[in-house]
Design an enzyme around this catalytic site. Structure first.
Site, PDB file in Angstrom:
ATOM      1  N   GLY A 133       0.842  -1.186   0.000  1.00  0.00           N
ATOM      2  CA  GLY A 133       0.000   0.000   0.000  1.00  0.00           C
ATOM      3  C   GLY A 133       0.876   1.234   0.000  1.00  0.00           C
ATOM      4  O   GLY A 133       2.026   1.187   0.454  1.00  0.00           O
ATOM      5  N   GLN A 181       3.107   9.806   1.453  1.00  0.00           N
ATOM      6  CA  GLN A 181       4.369   9.060   1.384  1.00  0.00           C
ATOM      7  C   GLN A 181       5.204   9.401   0.155  1.00  0.00           C
ATOM      8  O   GLN A 181       6.343   8.972   0.043  1.00  0.00           O
ATOM      9  CB  GLN A 181       4.092   7.552   1.401  1.00  0.00           C
ATOM     10  CG  GLN A 181       3.488   7.096   2.714  1.00  0.00           C
ATOM     11  CD  GLN A 181       3.353   5.604   2.732  1.00  0.00           C
ATOM     12  OE1 GLN A 181       2.375   5.065   2.235  1.00  0.00           O
ATOM     13  NE2 GLN A 181       4.348   4.916   3.255  1.00  0.00           N
ATOM     14  N   CYS A 221       6.067   0.013   7.459  1.00  0.00           N
ATOM     15  CA  CYS A 221       5.686   1.128   6.596  1.00  0.00           C
ATOM     16  C   CYS A 221       6.877   1.543   5.737  1.00  0.00           C
ATOM     17  O   CYS A 221       7.996   1.627   6.243  1.00  0.00           O
ATOM     18  CB  CYS A 221       5.237   2.291   7.483  1.00  0.00           C
ATOM     19  SG  CYS A 221       4.756   3.748   6.559  1.00  0.00           S
ATOM     20  N   LEU A 222       6.631   1.793   4.461  1.00  0.00           N
ATOM     21  CA  LEU A 222       7.712   2.201   3.558  1.00  0.00           C
ATOM     22  C   LEU A 222       8.354   3.511   4.015  1.00  0.00           C
ATOM     23  O   LEU A 222       9.524   3.755   3.719  1.00  0.00           O
ATOM     24  CB  LEU A 222       7.175   2.362   2.129  1.00  0.00           C
ATOM     25  CG  LEU A 222       6.645   1.089   1.449  1.00  0.00           C
ATOM     26  CD1 LEU A 222       6.047   1.419   0.097  1.00  0.00           C
ATOM     27  CD2 LEU A 222       7.745   0.045   1.312  1.00  0.00           C
ATOM     28  N   HIS A 273      -4.229   1.157   7.802  1.00  0.00           N
ATOM     29  CA  HIS A 273      -2.892   1.763   7.762  1.00  0.00           C
ATOM     30  C   HIS A 273      -2.865   2.919   6.750  1.00  0.00           C
ATOM     31  O   HIS A 273      -2.375   4.006   7.042  1.00  0.00           O
ATOM     32  CB  HIS A 273      -1.870   0.678   7.394  1.00  0.00           C
ATOM     33  CG  HIS A 273      -0.448   1.129   7.317  1.00  0.00           C
ATOM     34  ND1 HIS A 273       0.539   0.657   8.164  1.00  0.00           N
ATOM     35  CD2 HIS A 273       0.171   1.999   6.489  1.00  0.00           C
ATOM     36  CE1 HIS A 273       1.693   1.241   7.851  1.00  0.00           C
ATOM     37  NE2 HIS A 273       1.500   2.059   6.833  1.00  0.00           N
ATOM     38  N   GLU A 274      -3.423   2.676   5.554  1.00  0.00           N
ATOM     39  CA  GLU A 274      -3.377   3.698   4.495  1.00  0.00           C
ATOM     40  C   GLU A 274      -4.342   4.846   4.779  1.00  0.00           C
ATOM     41  O   GLU A 274      -4.023   6.006   4.496  1.00  0.00           O
ATOM     42  CB  GLU A 274      -3.668   3.063   3.128  1.00  0.00           C
ATOM     43  CG  GLU A 274      -2.705   1.950   2.701  1.00  0.00           C
ATOM     44  CD  GLU A 274      -1.231   2.302   2.811  1.00  0.00           C
ATOM     45  OE1 GLU A 274      -0.884   3.487   2.657  1.00  0.00           O
ATOM     46  OE2 GLU A 274      -0.424   1.404   3.090  1.00  0.00           O
ATOM     47  N   HIS A 311      -2.704   7.173   7.091  1.00  0.00           N
ATOM     48  CA  HIS A 311      -1.761   8.075   6.408  1.00  0.00           C
ATOM     49  C   HIS A 311      -2.483   9.333   5.910  1.00  0.00           C
ATOM     50  O   HIS A 311      -1.946  10.437   5.991  1.00  0.00           O
ATOM     51  CB  HIS A 311      -1.123   7.388   5.191  1.00  0.00           C
ATOM     52  CG  HIS A 311       0.129   6.622   5.490  1.00  0.00           C
ATOM     53  ND1 HIS A 311       1.226   7.198   6.093  1.00  0.00           N
ATOM     54  CD2 HIS A 311       0.469   5.335   5.249  1.00  0.00           C
ATOM     55  CE1 HIS A 311       2.184   6.272   6.203  1.00  0.00           C
ATOM     56  NE2 HIS A 311       1.755   5.139   5.710  1.00  0.00           N
TER      57      HIS A 311
END
Ligand SMILES: [Zn+2]
Length: 163
Positions: A46, A51, A88-89, A130-131, A134
């Site tokens: 995701g 991000q 997380c990226l 999670h997304e 963000h």
């Protein structure tokens, strides 16, 4: 399509509430395609607009058979509880166990602006939450007790310094 640079913690944009998506045009379709490409390149499941440095309520995901673009996402209902590894990226994929609901229903607009709802369970439900977090300026480490949060940040900074 182009691969975008991933914004990392503690960039300010990651803590900001995203602005609503209002234009469902070619630029949004292109941006979404770039986000998918960036996500696949980074081997993530995701990726949200903050991000890649954009203060927007938009994410893409491809997780457990659910592939979608979500603009102006909201979690409208949840059920149960799960405890599992999350990363997380934007925090170097350093993993930590996060407790979240087992099921979640996502409401969002697609790339053309059509509203839809989608249910997910387990890992995909975790990605929905999670997304969406963000897009609300929240990171997964914000769900952790302070000590564990500090450990994740410390490990991320250490691994970054090796690169
Ligand atoms: Zn993330």
């Amino acid at each position: 399509m182009a691969i975008r640079k991933i914004t990392e913690y503690p960039a300010e944009v990651l803590g900001q509430v995203g602005k609503p998506v209002t234009e469902f045009d070619d630029a949004l379709a292109e941006l979404s395609a770039d986000m998918f490409e960036t996500m696949y390149e980074a081997e993530g499941v995701g990726l949200a607009a903050p991000q890649i440095g954009l203060n927007m309520r938009l994410f893409v995901m491809d997780c457990d058979g659910i592939k979608l673009i979500a603009a102006n996402p909201e979690i409208v209902s949840t059920e149960g509880e799960q405890s599992g590894q999350e990363g997380c990226l934007s925090v170097g994929k350093v993993p930590a166990v996060v407790v979240r609901p087992m099921k979640a229903r996502l409401k969002a607009q697609d790339v053309k602006g059509e509203w839809f709802e989608r249910d997910a369970e387990g890992y995909a439900a975790r990605a929905f939450m999670h997304e969406t977090d963000h897009c609300n300026g929240k990171l997964f480490i914000d769900h952790l007790p302070k000590l564990r949060r500090d450990m994740v940040v410390k490990r991320f900074k250490k691994e970054k310094s090796w690169k």
